[in-house]
Enzyme design. Structure first.
Site: not given
Ligand code: GCO
Length: 414
Positions: A21, A115, A159-160
């Protein structure tokens, strides 16, 4: 008269970014391919992004000057291992320098190993549906940790991890059978040299097999990081929503919680913390998500302005895991920066409520340091504390950055 609330000593105050990003030109990643097929659903490609790959020195210096003592960023697998089994020392050295710069400025680096983006070769060989992916991910984590580990402050493996389940459960993506027929899906699969049915990028790895693979990859990664000099806390981050039941939606809300949150939260034994990422609440009706409640302000993302979700999700995560929490993302996309301040103020109020109840919260990370590439939505949503001119790359500090930076420096809030 206002009183000052003092946060516990040693709390990490930071902002977050993700390689794809902000770095620019992440050309060896699957998402870059997705952005560039003619049928792409992405409104614009990421391009140079914030050119953070070259500007990290002044960017990190700026974050420190604002008052922050931590910075969460991701290292890019597609750059570090551009071909399977071939690791780039030049790229590892680049990230080592980022870490060095953090330490020069008294900033604790929180490093995310994955990520959303993956190397093209990983996706071409089955991606997040391949049983080989956990080992491949662990090998990358081990190599990166051997090279960088002595300078890492905190590590997030994935991440997530639950993002694909969430996208699916909420109907943000069509079911696989339909998805595999979409023109952009077929075009991206073709560009990667794989059949549409075998194409499995992280964000759409929705099967239960994929969930297992992601969670196994996380476990292997924790072991690999710890065995390769990782003498720092290691955890995962999850997109946690405050899921509320609307009228008649209790059953559905419970199901959502289970599929999106609990499956993941319940498998974090052995981790050092859980990374909570919270943006808003959702309400569930009997059939699925309800539209935003009338009268509630909406953010640029179309989410309800609901900073109280942070407190709810921290409490939920701790109740379920009994692990310390680091808030690894919390933020708002807004054009009016005063709404950002209000959002963070209320979110931090939730954090202090939790701390007052004795809950173990180790850090607060605002998403994001910069206005950056919001995936398929391009550069329109502005989450940043710092604006970035898309032509000149000039950084402009917003008032919210100074406001939050001062809280960070004081480790307290009026
Ligand atoms: C997510 C990611 C980020 C996003 C943020 C805003 O949480 O989806 O970690 O990459 O940009 O959350 O939507």
């Amino acid at each position: 008269m206002s009183t000052k609330y003092e946060f516990p000593k040693g709390i990490l105050w930071g902002t977050a970014t993700a390689a794809h990003q902000v770095e620019g030109n992440n050309i060896n990643s699957d998402v870059w391919v997705m952005e560039h097929v003619p049928e792409t659903p992405y409104v614009e490609p990421s391009g140079d992004a914030c050119d953070h790959y070259h500007r990290y020195r002044s960017d990190i210096a700026l974050l420190a000057e604002l008052g922050f003592n931590s910075y969460r960023f991701s290292i890019e697998w597609a750059r570090i291992e551009p071909e399977q089994g071939k690791f780039s020392l030049a790229v590892l050295e680049h990230y080592r320098d980022m870490l060095r710069v953090c330490h020069e400025h008294g900033i604790t680096p929180i490093v995310t190993y994955h990520h959303f983006t993956s190397p093209r070769w990983l996706i071409a060989s089955g991606g997040w549906e391949s049983p080989q992916t956990p080992d491949r991910f662990a090998r990358y984590c081990e190599r990166a940790t051997q090279y960088l580990g002595d300078l890492i402050g905190v590590a997030c493996t994935i991440n997530e991890a639950n993002i694909a389940s969430l996208i699916m459960e909420w109907g943000f993506a069509p079911p696989p059978r339909q998805l595999h027929k979409e023109a952009w899906w077929k075009a991206t699969a073709k560009a990667l040299g794989i059949s549409p049915r075998r194409f499995s990028p992280f964000l759409y790895a929705t099967s239960s097999k994929a969930t297992d693979i992601i969670l196994t990859a996380h476990r292997r990664a924790v072991e690999a990081i710890k065995s390769a000099a990782g003498n720092f806390p290691v955890g995962i981050t999850l997109a946690l929503q405050d899921i509320q039941a609307g009228e008649g939606g209790e059953k559905r809300a419970a199901r959502m919680s289970k599929v999106i949150n609990d499956v993941y939260l319940d498998s974090l034994g052995g981790d050092d913390f859980v990374g909570v990422q919270s943006y808003s609440r959702v309400r569930s009706g009997p059939q699925g998500l309800l539209p935003p409640e009338e009268g509630v302000e909406l953010t640029q993302m179309g989410y309800e302005f609901w900073p109280e979700a942070l407190e709810a999700t921290i409490r939920y995560a701790i109740a379920r895991t009994n692990l310390p929490v680091i808030v690894t993302e919390n933020g708002i996309a807004a054009t009016d920066d005063t709404r950002r301040v209000e959002y963070i103020r209320r979110a931090l109020n939730g954090v202090t409520n939790c701390l007052n109840d004795g809950l173990d919260i180790r850090g607060y990370t605002y998403w994001s340091a910069f206005d950056n590439y919001e995936w398929s939505l391009g550069y329109r949503p502005t989450f940043g504390l710092i604006a970035v001119d898309r032509e000149t790359q000039e950084r402009t500090v917003k008032p919210s950055a100074r406001w939050l930076g001062n809280i960070a420096r004081a480790n307290g809030i009026e």
